[in-house]
Scaffold this motif. Sequence first.
Motif, PDB file in Angstrom:
ATOM      1  N   GLY A 108      -0.764  -2.279   0.527  1.00 38.15           N
ATOM      2  CA  GLY A 108       0.188  -2.970   1.398  1.00 38.15           C
ATOM      3  C   GLY A 108      -0.506  -3.734   2.507  1.00 38.15           C
ATOM      4  N   ALA A 109      -1.570  -3.145   3.070  1.00 35.29           N
ATOM      5  CA  ALA A 109      -2.333  -3.820   4.123  1.00 35.29           C
ATOM      6  C   ALA A 109      -2.992  -5.071   3.575  1.00 35.29           C
ATOM      7  N   ALA A 110      -3.531  -4.970   2.358  1.00 39.55           N
ATOM      8  CA  ALA A 110      -4.167  -6.131   1.731  1.00 39.55           C
ATOM      9  C   ALA A 110      -3.143  -7.249   1.510  1.00 39.55           C
ATOM     10  N   GLU A 111      -1.975  -6.892   1.013  1.00 35.66           N
ATOM     11  CA  GLU A 111      -0.942  -7.906   0.750  1.00 35.66           C
ATOM     12  C   GLU A 111      -0.428  -8.524   2.047  1.00 35.66           C
ATOM     13  N   ALA A 112      -0.291  -7.712   3.090  1.00 35.34           N
ATOM     14  CA  ALA A 112       0.174  -8.236   4.375  1.00 35.34           C
ATOM     15  C   ALA A 112      -0.857  -9.204   4.958  1.00 35.34           C
ATOM     16  N   MET A 113      -2.147  -8.868   4.846  1.00 33.94           N
ATOM     17  CA  MET A 113      -3.179  -9.770   5.346  1.00 33.94           C
ATOM     18  C   MET A 113      -3.229 -11.044   4.502  1.00 33.94           C
ATOM     19  N   ARG A 114      -3.032 -10.906   3.214  1.00 35.21           N
ATOM     20  CA  ARG A 114      -2.997 -12.089   2.355  1.00 35.21           C
ATOM     21  C   ARG A 114      -1.872 -13.028   2.806  1.00 35.21           C
ATOM     22  N   GLY A 115      -0.733 -12.445   3.161  1.00 40.44           N
ATOM     23  CA  GLY A 115       0.386 -13.251   3.641  1.00 40.44           C
ATOM     24  C   GLY A 115       0.056 -13.958   4.947  1.00 40.44           C
TER      25      GLY A 115
END
Length: 249
Positions: free
Chosen positions: A221-228
């Motif tokens: 989730g942290a990776a996806e949020a940073m990607r966003g």
Amino acid sequence: MSEPQTSNTTPPTLEAAVSGIEAMLFDELEPGMLLPSEAELASTLGVSRLTVREALKVLAARGLVALSKGRRPRVLEPDSSVLSGHFRAAIRRDPGALLEFADVREALEIQAATLAARHASRSALQAAQSALDGMVEAAADLSDPARVERYHQCDVAFHESLALASGNRMLVFILEGLRDSLRQSFERSIQGHALRGRSVDAVLTAHRTVLARVRARDAAGAAEAMRGCIRDARSDLRAALDPRSNSSS
């Protein structure tokens, strides 16, 4: 005794001298210590003093030694200043390089967020929260130049704190070296964000989401949020660099 002739010194000879001195720096000496004299180095390496002098200039340019006239070279603690200079110069020559820089950020910061979710200590999380709180406070009035300055400082601090939270020293080293470039990127991003008619609240929400996922130990989730976050920053940069693109944003 005359110094050996150096007119036929070849690049491989200089390269060998650089490698020989570099080995001393890493294997035998500590930061703050003085290197042997030019004469001693020349004798040890089997090259001329002029070659040693040129090799030391190469190592100084890499940030590994400090040179002072009349004094022996001093070993420096490796830092990220050389890396910083390369990125800063590239972006100054071509602001469009900020879009390529966003690709670099994506690779590094997604990894930082992922590792932070796995390894962040309580103090590391508090540092990230403090930086985010500073962004929120400054964002209350971005018509004030002092608040704009504070906002960008805290934004950089937020991203650096996630690198620190990752526990990966190489990530910390690289992101410290990118500090000035991050700042340039954030300044242009916020301009593009406004040109796209978006509120700074969206940026703050994205940062809150990253930190929430890190706190929850949700690496994916942290990776996806940073990607966003970086995807939005890339869109903002495009708008800042080419305002004509706003009609299709």
